[in-house]
Write a protein that holds these residues in place. Structure first.
Motif, short mmCIF file in Angstrom:
data_model
loop_
_atom_site.label_atom_id
_atom_site.label_comp_id
_atom_site.label_asym_id
_atom_site.label_seq_id
_atom_site.Cartn_x
_atom_site.Cartn_y
_atom_site.Cartn_z
N PHE A 162 6.93 -1.55 -12.97
CA PHE A 162 6.10 -1.95 -14.09
C PHE A 162 7.01 -2.49 -15.20
CE2 PHE A 162 2.14 1.03 -13.56
CZ PHE A 162 1.89 0.45 -12.32
N LEU A 163 6.87 -3.76 -15.52
CA LEU A 163 7.64 -4.38 -16.59
C LEU A 163 6.72 -4.49 -17.80
CD1 LEU A 163 9.26 -7.09 -14.32
CD2 LEU A 163 10.36 -5.01 -15.19
N THR A 164 6.75 -3.47 -18.64
CA THR A 164 5.75 -3.31 -19.70
C THR A 164 6.17 -3.90 -21.03
OG1 THR A 164 6.64 -1.16 -20.38
CG2 THR A 164 5.00 -1.15 -18.61
N ALA A 165 7.45 -4.27 -21.18
CA ALA A 165 7.98 -4.67 -22.49
C ALA A 165 8.08 -6.18 -22.62
CB ALA A 165 9.35 -4.04 -22.72
N THR A 166 7.83 -6.67 -23.83
CA THR A 166 7.96 -8.10 -24.10
C THR A 166 8.32 -8.29 -25.57
OG1 THR A 166 6.86 -10.25 -23.90
CG2 THR A 166 5.50 -8.38 -24.60
N SER A 167 8.63 -9.52 -25.94
CA SER A 167 9.18 -9.78 -27.27
C SER A 167 8.14 -9.75 -28.39
CB SER A 167 9.88 -11.15 -27.28
OG SER A 167 8.96 -12.18 -26.91
N ARG A 168 6.86 -9.85 -28.05
CA ARG A 168 5.81 -9.88 -29.06
C ARG A 168 4.72 -8.88 -28.72
NH1 ARG A 168 4.27 -16.08 -28.72
NH2 ARG A 168 2.22 -15.08 -28.86
N ASP A 169 4.21 -8.20 -29.73
CA ASP A 169 3.18 -7.18 -29.49
C ASP A 169 1.91 -7.78 -28.91
OD1 ASP A 169 4.88 -5.25 -30.38
OD2 ASP A 169 3.92 -4.98 -32.35
N ASP A 170 1.59 -9.04 -29.27
CA ASP A 170 0.35 -9.61 -28.75
C ASP A 170 0.45 -9.97 -27.26
OD1 ASP A 170 2.09 -11.72 -29.15
OD2 ASP A 170 0.58 -13.07 -29.99
N LEU A 229 9.30 2.51 -14.30
CA LEU A 229 9.16 1.81 -15.58
C LEU A 229 10.51 1.68 -16.28
CD1 LEU A 229 6.45 3.81 -15.14
CD2 LEU A 229 5.77 2.63 -17.23
N PRO A 230 11.15 0.52 -16.22
CA PRO A 230 12.37 0.29 -17.00
C PRO A 230 12.03 0.02 -18.45
CG PRO A 230 12.14 -1.26 -15.13
CD PRO A 230 10.81 -0.62 -15.36
N PRO A 238 12.45 1.67 -28.44
CA PRO A 238 10.97 1.70 -28.39
C PRO A 238 10.43 1.40 -26.99
CG PRO A 238 11.71 0.48 -30.32
CD PRO A 238 12.93 0.73 -29.48
N GLU A 239 11.09 0.53 -26.26
CA GLU A 239 10.64 0.21 -24.90
C GLU A 239 10.80 1.41 -23.98
OE1 GLU A 239 12.95 -3.17 -23.84
OE2 GLU A 239 11.92 -4.53 -25.23
N ARG A 240 11.92 2.12 -24.13
CA ARG A 240 12.14 3.31 -23.29
C ARG A 240 11.17 4.43 -23.68
NH1 ARG A 240 17.53 1.84 -24.17
NH2 ARG A 240 17.88 3.57 -25.63
N GLU A 241 10.84 4.50 -24.96
CA GLU A 241 9.85 5.51 -25.38
C GLU A 241 8.49 5.22 -24.76
OE1 GLU A 241 9.87 5.40 -29.60
OE2 GLU A 241 11.90 6.24 -29.79
N ARG A 242 8.10 3.94 -24.75
CA ARG A 242 6.83 3.57 -24.12
C ARG A 242 6.86 3.88 -22.63
NH1 ARG A 242 7.03 -1.59 -24.47
NH2 ARG A 242 6.16 -1.75 -26.57
N ALA A 243 7.97 3.53 -21.97
CA ALA A 243 8.09 3.79 -20.54
C ALA A 243 7.98 5.28 -20.25
CB ALA A 243 9.41 3.24 -20.02
N LEU A 249 8.14 7.28 -12.70
CA LEU A 249 9.45 7.59 -13.26
C LEU A 249 9.82 6.54 -14.31
CD1 LEU A 249 11.49 8.43 -10.02
CD2 LEU A 249 10.92 10.04 -11.85
N ALA A 250 10.34 7.02 -15.44
CA ALA A 250 10.91 6.11 -16.43
C ALA A 250 12.38 5.92 -16.07
CB ALA A 250 10.76 6.69 -17.84
#
Length: 312
Positions: free
Chosen positions: A176-184, A208-209, A214-219, A230-231
């Protein structure tokens, strides 16, 4: 010459494969932002990596160390004479950088470049429609500049380094690649939870990488709420490539790592919520799907439906 960003750099990899196919003895060097230099290194046909640090230099322009780095970069870029200097970025920034290299500078015509002023710095110009996908535009520009035809599906040419991950379970997994540069561009966390739980019921773990804190916290938050998930610990780009290469599939938002999954021929579903995937969506030789678009948020069921065709 393709300096940034992560997705754009990945989109340029098929150019290297095309050049090597038509000129097997070619020496191919690549000038790229230092933060993305790990991507060209994944392609065995790339020779020297010439890192540039425009993004970092802008923030520290009044420091002596910055000017020393800039001088060293100019020296290194001008240290070889090239038969062709091809700028597939098409920006004034990249054209100015290319002007420091020794050799004929080749790039987009003014009506094709992302920034028309860039064309003033090229010795030869080529028209490539702006209505084509970014990968196709890169390949066609290089083909026109170097005198061959870009044919067939894009070959990203990546070779992943061997790696072992003792923290992985023995279950098959989906990244799961959940992170990106913009919140929208983010996909709602509730959707990730629903998809992860559905995949767990089918026998697949979600991995979840995350890069930044903040990205690791979300993962970690998502992994804690998804059975069997697994994070991942902090990972380098080569390690992420190795992790992706062992996955049964990947699901990602509009981020460069989703393009990396497709480049590795991993079945991939790309999720778009704020941008149009038409010209910059994922594109490759393996199974890939672009879902959603500007103000269109795909449902977990829609994503799962695409995944089930390759996970069955």
């Amino acid at each position: 010459m393709k300096t940034s960003s992560l997705g754009d750099v990945i989109h340029n990899l098929p150019v290297i494969s095309d050049i090597r196919r038509h000129f097997p003895q070619a020496q191919i060097d690549w000038c790229v932002e230092d933060g993305f230099s790990a991507i060209p290194r994944l392609h065995p046909a790339v020779g020297q990596i010439i890192p540039v640090a425009v993004r970092r230099w802008r923030k520290k322009l009044f420091q002596a160390a910055t000017w020393k780095e800039m001088a060293e970069f100019r020296r290194r870029l001008a240290s070889a004479s090239y038969d062709a200097v091809v700028d597939t970025q098409g920006l004034l920034k990249s054209a100015l950088i290319a002007s420091r290299a020794k050799g004929p500078r080749l790039g987009y015509a003014a009506d094709s470049a992302r920034e028309p002023a860039a064309a003033r710095w090229y010795d030869r110009h080529f028209h490539v429609s702006r209505d084509l996908h970014a990968v196709v535009r890169n390949r066609r520009l290089a083909a026109a500049a170097l005198g061959y035809q870009a044919e067939g599906e894009p070959d990203y040419g990546i070779e992943t380094p061997p790696a072992s991950f003792p923290w992985l379970s023995h279950r098959p997994y989906v990244v799961f690649l959940t992170a990106t540069s913009r919140d929208d561009k983010l996909w709602p966390e509730a959707n990730w939870l629903a998809l992860g739980r559905a995949l767990n019921s089918l026998g697949f773990s979600a991995i979840l990488p995350g890069g930044s804190a903040p990205e690791r916290e979300r993962a970690a938050r998502l992994a804690a709420a998804i059975p069997g998930a697994l994070a991942a610990p902090p990972m380098s780009i080569p390690e992420l490539a190795s992790l992706l290469s062992g996955a049964r599939a990947a699901v990602g938002v509009d981020t460069g790592l989703t393009h990396l999954a497709v480049a590795l021929k991993i079945p991939t579903v790309a999720i778009y919520t704020a941008t149009d995937p038409g010209l910059t969506g994922v594109l490759g030789a393996g199974f890939h799907r672009n879902l959603g678009g500007r103000a269109q948020t795909p449902s977990p069921d829609a994503v799962l439906g695409e995944l089930q065709t390759v996970l069955a």
